[in-house]
Design an enzyme around this catalytic site. Structure first.
Site, PDB file in Angstrom:
ATOM      1  N   TYR A  56       0.847  -1.193   0.000  1.00 47.35           N
ATOM      2  CA  TYR A  56       0.000   0.000   0.000  1.00 47.35           C
ATOM      3  C   TYR A  56       0.887   1.249   0.000  1.00 47.35           C
ATOM      4  CZ  TYR A  56      -3.602  -3.351   1.505  1.00 47.35           C
ATOM      5  OH  TYR A  56      -4.452  -4.427   1.616  1.00 47.35           O
ATOM      6  N   HIS A 123      -0.080 -12.213   1.175  1.00 46.01           N
ATOM      7  CA  HIS A 123      -1.105 -11.418   0.504  1.00 46.01           C
ATOM      8  C   HIS A 123      -1.846 -12.203  -0.581  1.00 46.01           C
ATOM      9  CE1 HIS A 123      -1.875  -6.835  -0.163  1.00 46.01           C
ATOM     10  NE2 HIS A 123      -2.987  -7.517  -0.251  1.00 46.01           N
ATOM     11  N   SER A 202     -13.020  -5.106   1.819  1.00 48.24           N
ATOM     12  CA  SER A 202     -14.012  -4.490   0.917  1.00 48.24           C
ATOM     13  C   SER A 202     -15.440  -4.908   1.268  1.00 48.24           C
ATOM     14  CB  SER A 202     -13.714  -4.822  -0.542  1.00 48.24           C
ATOM     15  OG  SER A 202     -12.475  -4.293  -0.927  1.00 48.24           O
ATOM     16  N   PRO A 203     -15.820  -4.856   2.556  1.00 50.61           N
ATOM     17  CA  PRO A 203     -17.185  -5.261   2.923  1.00 50.61           C
ATOM     18  C   PRO A 203     -18.243  -4.286   2.424  1.00 50.61           C
ATOM     19  CG  PRO A 203     -16.077  -4.289   4.811  1.00 50.61           C
ATOM     20  CD  PRO A 203     -15.034  -4.414   3.732  1.00 50.61           C
ATOM     21  N   LEU A 204     -17.806  -3.126   1.920  1.00 49.20           N
ATOM     22  CA  LEU A 204     -18.741  -2.154   1.333  1.00 49.20           C
ATOM     23  C   LEU A 204     -18.628  -2.159  -0.197  1.00 49.20           C
ATOM     24  CD1 LEU A 204     -18.211   0.784   3.859  1.00 49.20           C
ATOM     25  CD2 LEU A 204     -20.026  -0.934   3.839  1.00 49.20           C
ATOM     26  N   ARG A 206     -16.122  -1.787  -2.145  1.00 52.14           N
ATOM     27  CA  ARG A 206     -15.297  -0.644  -2.564  1.00 52.14           C
ATOM     28  C   ARG A 206     -16.118   0.634  -2.688  1.00 52.14           C
ATOM     29  NH1 ARG A 206     -10.541  -3.073  -3.325  1.00 52.14           N
ATOM     30  NH2 ARG A 206     -10.577  -5.235  -4.007  1.00 52.14           N
ATOM     31  N   GLY A 207     -17.056   0.790  -1.768  1.00 50.19           N
ATOM     32  CA  GLY A 207     -17.871   1.998  -1.730  1.00 50.19           C
ATOM     33  C   GLY A 207     -19.115   1.938  -2.579  1.00 50.19           C
ATOM     34  N   ALA A 211     -24.105   4.124  -1.644  1.00 52.99           N
ATOM     35  CA  ALA A 211     -25.019   5.078  -2.306  1.00 52.99           C
ATOM     36  C   ALA A 211     -24.407   6.468  -2.420  1.00 52.99           C
ATOM     37  CB  ALA A 211     -26.361   5.148  -1.577  1.00 52.99           C
TER      38      ALA A 211
END
Length: 327
Positions: A56, A123, A202-204, A206-207, A211
Protein backbone atom coordinates in the site's frame (compact mmCIF):
# COMPACT_ATOMS: atom_id res chain seq x y z
CA UNK A 1 -17.66 -0.76 20.39
CA UNK A 2 -18.50 -4.44 20.45
CA UNK A 3 -15.73 -7.04 20.33
CA UNK A 4 -15.19 -10.46 18.80
CA UNK A 5 -12.67 -13.25 19.32
CA UNK A 6 -10.14 -13.84 16.54
CA UNK A 7 -10.23 -17.46 15.38
CA UNK A 8 -8.85 -19.93 17.92
CA UNK A 9 -6.96 -17.22 19.83
CA UNK A 10 -7.88 -15.33 22.99
CA UNK A 11 -7.47 -12.00 21.16
CA UNK A 12 -10.43 -9.65 21.55
CA UNK A 13 -10.77 -7.40 18.51
CA UNK A 14 -13.23 -4.67 17.62
CA UNK A 15 -16.14 -6.15 15.67
CA UNK A 16 -15.38 -3.60 12.95
CA UNK A 17 -11.71 -3.12 12.15
CA UNK A 18 -9.99 -0.43 10.08
CA UNK A 19 -8.59 -1.03 6.61
CA UNK A 20 -5.86 1.55 6.02
CA UNK A 21 -5.03 0.97 2.34
CA UNK A 22 -6.94 3.97 0.99
CA UNK A 23 -4.98 6.37 3.17
CA UNK A 24 -1.94 5.86 0.93
CA UNK A 25 -2.96 3.90 -2.16
CA UNK A 26 -5.52 3.21 -4.90
CA UNK A 27 -8.33 5.62 -3.97
CA UNK A 28 -7.32 9.06 -5.19
CA UNK A 29 -5.50 11.91 -3.44
CA UNK A 30 -3.64 11.35 -0.18
CA UNK A 31 -4.40 13.49 2.89
CA UNK A 32 -2.00 12.39 5.60
CA UNK A 33 -3.28 14.93 8.11
CA UNK A 34 -6.85 13.61 7.93
CA UNK A 35 -5.59 10.03 7.87
CA UNK A 36 -3.60 10.55 11.10
CA UNK A 37 -6.69 12.16 12.67
CA UNK A 38 -8.71 9.13 11.54
CA UNK A 39 -6.24 6.76 13.21
CA UNK A 40 -6.50 8.70 16.47
CA UNK A 41 -10.28 8.66 16.18
CA UNK A 42 -10.16 4.88 15.76
CA UNK A 43 -8.44 4.66 19.14
CA UNK A 44 -11.15 6.88 20.67
CA UNK A 45 -13.85 4.59 19.25
CA UNK A 46 -12.16 1.42 20.52
CA UNK A 47 -11.32 0.19 17.00
CA UNK A 48 -8.20 -1.79 17.89
CA UNK A 49 -7.78 -3.95 14.76
CA UNK A 50 -5.88 -2.15 11.99
CA UNK A 51 -4.95 -3.64 8.63
CA UNK A 52 -2.23 -2.62 6.18
CA UNK A 53 0.22 -4.21 3.72
CA UNK A 54 3.69 -3.49 2.44
CA UNK A 55 2.32 -2.83 -1.07
CA UNK A 56 0.00 0.00 0.00
CA UNK A 57 1.95 2.95 -1.32
CA UNK A 58 4.94 0.56 -1.32
CA UNK A 59 5.73 1.15 2.32
CA UNK A 60 4.13 4.56 2.68
CA UNK A 61 1.04 3.22 4.48
CA UNK A 62 3.06 1.32 7.06
CA UNK A 63 5.19 4.42 7.68
CA UNK A 64 2.07 6.58 8.07
CA UNK A 65 0.45 4.17 10.53
CA UNK A 66 3.65 3.95 12.59
CA UNK A 67 3.15 7.55 13.72
CA UNK A 68 0.13 6.46 15.76
CA UNK A 69 0.88 2.76 16.20
CA UNK A 70 4.31 2.99 17.84
CA UNK A 71 3.29 5.36 20.70
CA UNK A 72 0.07 3.36 21.28
CA UNK A 73 1.45 -0.13 20.71
CA UNK A 74 -0.47 -1.80 23.55
CA UNK A 75 -3.82 -0.53 22.24
CA UNK A 76 -3.60 -1.83 18.67
CA UNK A 77 -3.64 -5.28 17.06
CA UNK A 78 -1.81 -4.66 13.80
CA UNK A 79 -2.00 -6.82 10.68
CA UNK A 80 0.17 -6.43 7.61
CA UNK A 81 0.92 -8.51 4.51
CA UNK A 82 3.79 -9.37 2.21
CA UNK A 83 4.27 -10.64 -1.32
CA UNK A 84 3.33 -8.11 -3.98
CA UNK A 85 6.17 -6.53 -5.93
CA UNK A 86 6.17 -4.09 -8.83
CA UNK A 87 7.59 -4.36 -12.32
CA UNK A 88 9.32 -1.45 -14.05
CA UNK A 89 6.10 -0.67 -15.96
CA UNK A 90 4.11 -0.27 -12.73
CA UNK A 91 2.34 -3.63 -12.98
CA UNK A 92 2.43 -6.08 -10.08
CA UNK A 93 3.45 -9.66 -9.52
CA UNK A 94 3.34 -11.90 -6.47
CA UNK A 95 6.51 -13.31 -4.92
CA UNK A 96 5.91 -15.83 -2.14
CA UNK A 97 9.53 -16.98 -2.00
CA UNK A 98 11.35 -17.50 1.28
CA UNK A 99 14.04 -15.03 0.23
CA UNK A 100 11.49 -12.27 -0.37
CA UNK A 101 9.64 -13.07 2.86
CA UNK A 102 12.83 -12.66 4.90
CA UNK A 103 13.42 -9.21 3.42
CA UNK A 104 9.76 -8.16 3.57
CA UNK A 105 9.33 -8.86 7.29
CA UNK A 106 12.40 -6.79 8.20
CA UNK A 107 11.19 -3.91 6.02
CA UNK A 108 7.69 -3.96 7.55
CA UNK A 109 9.00 -4.05 11.12
CA UNK A 110 11.29 -1.10 10.37
CA UNK A 111 8.56 0.97 8.73
CA UNK A 112 5.99 0.19 11.44
CA UNK A 113 8.60 0.95 14.14
CA UNK A 114 7.63 -2.09 16.21
CA UNK A 115 9.34 -5.32 17.28
CA UNK A 116 6.51 -7.77 16.60
CA UNK A 117 3.64 -7.86 14.08
CA UNK A 118 0.44 -9.28 15.55
CA UNK A 119 -0.93 -10.89 12.37
CA UNK A 120 1.20 -11.45 9.28
CA UNK A 121 -0.52 -12.46 6.07
CA UNK A 122 0.71 -13.86 2.79
CA UNK A 123 -1.11 -11.42 0.50
CA UNK A 124 -1.81 -14.15 -2.05
CA UNK A 125 -0.67 -17.71 -2.77
CA UNK A 126 2.25 -17.99 -5.20
CA UNK A 127 1.61 -20.93 -7.59
CA UNK A 128 5.38 -21.18 -8.12
CA UNK A 129 6.11 -21.74 -4.41
CA UNK A 130 4.71 -24.72 -2.47
CA UNK A 131 2.40 -23.31 0.19
CA UNK A 132 4.00 -25.61 2.78
CA UNK A 133 7.39 -24.02 2.05
CA UNK A 134 6.05 -20.48 2.35
CA UNK A 135 4.10 -21.13 5.56
CA UNK A 136 7.03 -23.06 7.01
CA UNK A 137 9.18 -19.96 6.56
CA UNK A 138 6.42 -17.77 8.03
CA UNK A 139 6.27 -20.12 11.04
CA UNK A 140 9.97 -19.45 11.62
CA UNK A 141 9.08 -15.78 12.09
CA UNK A 142 6.74 -16.79 14.91
CA UNK A 143 9.54 -18.74 16.60
CA UNK A 144 11.82 -15.72 16.23
CA UNK A 145 9.24 -13.47 17.92
CA UNK A 146 8.82 -11.23 14.87
CA UNK A 147 5.23 -12.35 14.28
CA UNK A 148 2.52 -13.60 16.63
CA UNK A 149 -0.09 -15.12 14.29
CA UNK A 150 -0.15 -16.18 10.64
CA UNK A 151 -2.78 -15.43 8.01
CA UNK A 152 -3.53 -16.04 4.35
CA UNK A 153 -5.42 -13.90 1.86
CA UNK A 154 -7.60 -15.07 -1.05
CA UNK A 155 -6.37 -18.65 -0.68
CA UNK A 156 -8.13 -21.74 -2.03
CA UNK A 157 -9.52 -24.37 0.34
CA UNK A 158 -6.73 -26.75 -0.69
CA UNK A 159 -4.05 -24.17 0.17
CA UNK A 160 -5.69 -23.35 3.49
CA UNK A 161 -5.67 -27.04 4.48
CA UNK A 162 -2.04 -27.49 3.43
CA UNK A 163 -0.97 -24.34 5.26
CA UNK A 164 -2.88 -25.18 8.42
CA UNK A 165 -1.17 -28.59 8.57
CA UNK A 166 2.23 -26.84 8.70
CA UNK A 167 1.34 -24.13 11.24
CA UNK A 168 -2.03 -22.95 12.61
CA UNK A 169 -3.56 -20.33 10.35
CA UNK A 170 -5.26 -17.78 12.58
CA UNK A 171 -7.08 -15.74 9.94
CA UNK A 172 -8.11 -15.76 6.31
CA UNK A 173 -8.66 -12.41 4.67
CA UNK A 174 -10.75 -12.45 1.50
CA UNK A 175 -13.22 -10.14 -0.17
CA UNK A 176 -16.76 -10.56 1.17
CA UNK A 177 -19.72 -8.26 0.84
CA UNK A 178 -23.28 -8.14 -0.37
CA UNK A 179 -21.94 -8.33 -3.93
CA UNK A 180 -19.10 -10.83 -3.39
CA UNK A 181 -20.31 -14.01 -1.73
CA UNK A 182 -18.39 -16.87 -3.34
CA UNK A 183 -16.64 -17.69 -0.02
CA UNK A 184 -19.96 -18.89 1.38
CA UNK A 185 -19.82 -22.14 -0.63
CA UNK A 186 -16.56 -23.67 0.51
CA UNK A 187 -14.18 -21.21 2.19
CA UNK A 188 -16.29 -20.03 5.14
CA UNK A 189 -17.34 -23.59 6.11
CA UNK A 190 -13.68 -24.66 5.99
CA UNK A 191 -12.59 -21.73 8.17
CA UNK A 192 -15.21 -22.77 10.70
CA UNK A 193 -14.08 -26.38 10.59
CA UNK A 194 -10.47 -25.37 11.29
CA UNK A 195 -11.20 -22.51 13.70
CA UNK A 196 -9.74 -19.90 11.33
CA UNK A 197 -11.08 -16.38 11.80
CA UNK A 198 -12.58 -14.82 8.66
CA UNK A 199 -11.66 -11.19 7.88
CA UNK A 200 -13.67 -9.67 5.01
CA UNK A 201 -11.99 -6.86 3.12
CA UNK A 202 -14.01 -4.49 0.92
CA UNK A 203 -17.19 -5.26 2.92
CA UNK A 204 -18.74 -2.15 1.33
CA UNK A 205 -17.90 -3.40 -2.19
CA UNK A 206 -15.30 -0.64 -2.56
CA UNK A 207 -17.87 2.00 -1.73
CA UNK A 208 -20.38 0.82 -4.31
CA UNK A 209 -23.10 -0.07 -1.77
CA UNK A 210 -22.73 3.21 0.15
CA UNK A 211 -25.02 5.08 -2.31
CA UNK A 212 -22.40 7.81 -2.66
CA UNK A 213 -20.99 6.79 -6.06
CA UNK A 214 -23.88 7.01 -8.52
CA UNK A 215 -21.62 8.85 -10.97
CA UNK A 216 -18.16 7.30 -11.32
CA UNK A 217 -16.85 10.35 -13.19
CA UNK A 218 -16.33 11.92 -9.75
CA UNK A 219 -13.55 9.39 -9.07
CA UNK A 220 -9.99 10.66 -9.33
CA UNK A 221 -8.24 9.82 -12.60
CA UNK A 222 -5.91 7.38 -10.83
CA UNK A 223 -8.63 5.80 -8.68
CA UNK A 224 -8.25 2.02 -8.88
CA UNK A 225 -12.03 1.56 -9.14
CA UNK A 226 -12.01 2.93 -12.68
CA UNK A 227 -10.44 -0.40 -13.73
CA UNK A 228 -13.08 -2.58 -12.06
CA UNK A 229 -15.96 -4.13 -14.05
CA UNK A 230 -18.56 -3.21 -11.41
CA UNK A 231 -17.87 0.46 -11.95
CA UNK A 232 -18.01 0.46 -15.74
CA UNK A 233 -20.98 1.14 -18.00
CA UNK A 234 -21.72 -2.53 -18.68
CA UNK A 235 -22.78 -3.10 -15.07
CA UNK A 236 -23.26 0.33 -13.55
CA UNK A 237 -26.90 0.67 -14.58
CA UNK A 238 -27.76 -2.58 -12.76
CA UNK A 239 -25.68 -1.57 -9.74
CA UNK A 240 -27.18 1.92 -9.54
CA UNK A 241 -30.69 0.44 -9.34
CA UNK A 242 -29.58 -2.11 -6.75
CA UNK A 243 -27.95 0.55 -4.59
CA UNK A 244 -30.96 2.87 -4.81
CA UNK A 245 -33.28 0.16 -3.53
CA UNK A 246 -30.73 -0.88 -0.90
CA UNK A 247 -30.58 2.73 0.32
CA UNK A 248 -34.37 2.62 0.71
CA UNK A 249 -34.04 -0.48 2.92
CA UNK A 250 -31.43 1.35 5.01
CA UNK A 251 -33.77 4.31 5.43
CA UNK A 252 -36.43 1.95 6.77
CA UNK A 253 -33.89 0.70 9.35
CA UNK A 254 -32.98 4.33 10.16
CA UNK A 255 -29.35 3.83 9.26
CA UNK A 256 -27.06 4.60 6.33
CA UNK A 257 -26.50 2.16 3.46
CA UNK A 258 -22.91 1.66 4.69
CA UNK A 259 -24.14 0.70 8.13
CA UNK A 260 -26.72 -1.71 6.73
CA UNK A 261 -24.11 -3.34 4.46
CA UNK A 262 -21.70 -3.81 7.38
CA UNK A 263 -24.48 -5.04 9.66
CA UNK A 264 -25.29 -7.67 7.02
CA UNK A 265 -21.65 -8.87 6.99
CA UNK A 266 -21.55 -8.94 10.80
CA UNK A 267 -24.79 -10.95 10.86
CA UNK A 268 -23.18 -13.76 8.84
CA UNK A 269 -21.33 -15.08 11.91
CA UNK A 270 -19.64 -14.12 15.17
CA UNK A 271 -16.34 -15.36 13.72
CA UNK A 272 -16.37 -12.63 11.06
CA UNK A 273 -14.54 -9.31 11.58
CA UNK A 274 -14.85 -6.94 8.61
CA UNK A 275 -12.23 -4.27 7.97
CA UNK A 276 -13.91 -1.46 6.01
CA UNK A 277 -11.36 0.99 4.74
CA UNK A 278 -11.55 4.73 5.15
CA UNK A 279 -9.26 7.74 5.37
CA UNK A 280 -11.88 10.08 6.87
CA UNK A 281 -13.20 10.40 10.42
CA UNK A 282 -16.74 10.96 9.12
CA UNK A 283 -16.93 7.50 7.54
CA UNK A 284 -15.05 5.85 10.41
CA UNK A 285 -17.72 7.09 12.84
CA UNK A 286 -20.41 5.81 10.49
CA UNK A 287 -18.80 2.38 10.16
CA UNK A 288 -18.41 2.01 13.91
CA UNK A 289 -22.14 2.62 14.31
CA UNK A 290 -22.93 -0.51 12.28
CA UNK A 291 -22.29 -2.68 15.35
CA UNK A 292 -25.48 -1.29 16.95
CA UNK A 293 -27.76 -2.46 14.12
CA UNK A 294 -29.59 -5.73 14.68
CA UNK A 295 -30.97 -7.45 11.59
CA UNK A 296 -34.00 -9.70 11.90
CA UNK A 297 -34.77 -12.67 9.65
CA UNK A 298 -37.16 -10.50 7.63
CA UNK A 299 -34.40 -7.91 7.06
CA UNK A 300 -31.99 -10.54 5.80
CA UNK A 301 -34.65 -11.96 3.47
CA UNK A 302 -35.43 -8.52 2.08
CA UNK A 303 -31.75 -7.99 1.32
CA UNK A 304 -31.43 -11.41 -0.37
CA UNK A 305 -34.56 -10.73 -2.44
CA UNK A 306 -33.11 -7.40 -3.56
CA UNK A 307 -29.79 -8.94 -4.55
CA UNK A 308 -31.50 -11.62 -6.63
CA UNK A 309 -33.47 -8.90 -8.42
CA UNK A 310 -30.31 -7.23 -9.77
CA UNK A 311 -27.81 -10.03 -10.48
CA UNK A 312 -25.70 -8.37 -13.18
CA UNK A 313 -23.22 -6.79 -10.76
CA UNK A 314 -20.02 -7.63 -12.65
CA UNK A 315 -16.78 -9.24 -11.52
CA UNK A 316 -14.94 -7.78 -8.55
CA UNK A 317 -11.56 -7.40 -10.29
CA UNK A 318 -10.11 -7.00 -13.75
CA UNK A 319 -9.27 -10.20 -15.62
CA UNK A 320 -5.57 -9.99 -14.72
CA UNK A 321 -6.20 -9.51 -11.00
CA UNK A 322 -8.73 -12.36 -10.96
CA UNK A 323 -5.93 -14.73 -12.00
CA UNK A 324 -4.18 -14.11 -8.67
CA UNK A 325 -7.13 -15.40 -6.65
CA UNK A 326 -7.99 -18.82 -5.22
CA UNK A 327 -4.63 -20.60 -5.66
Amino acid sequence: MKYRKLGNTTETLSAVGLGCMGMSFAYGPVDNTESIATLHRALDLGINFWDTADMYGFGANEELISQVLAPNRDKIFIATKFGFRSNNDGSYYFDGSVAHLKQAIEDSLRRLKIDTIDLYYAHRIDPKVPVEEMVGAMATLVKEGKVRYLGLSEASSASIRKAHAVHPITALQSEYSLLTRDVETEILPLCRELGVGFIPYSPLARGLVTATLSDTTVLAADDFRRTLPRFNDAHMDNNRKLVDEFAALAAQKQCTPSQLALAWVLAQGEDIIPIPGTKRRKYLNENAGATDIVLQTADLKAIDDLLSKFPDTGKRYSEGAMKLLNH
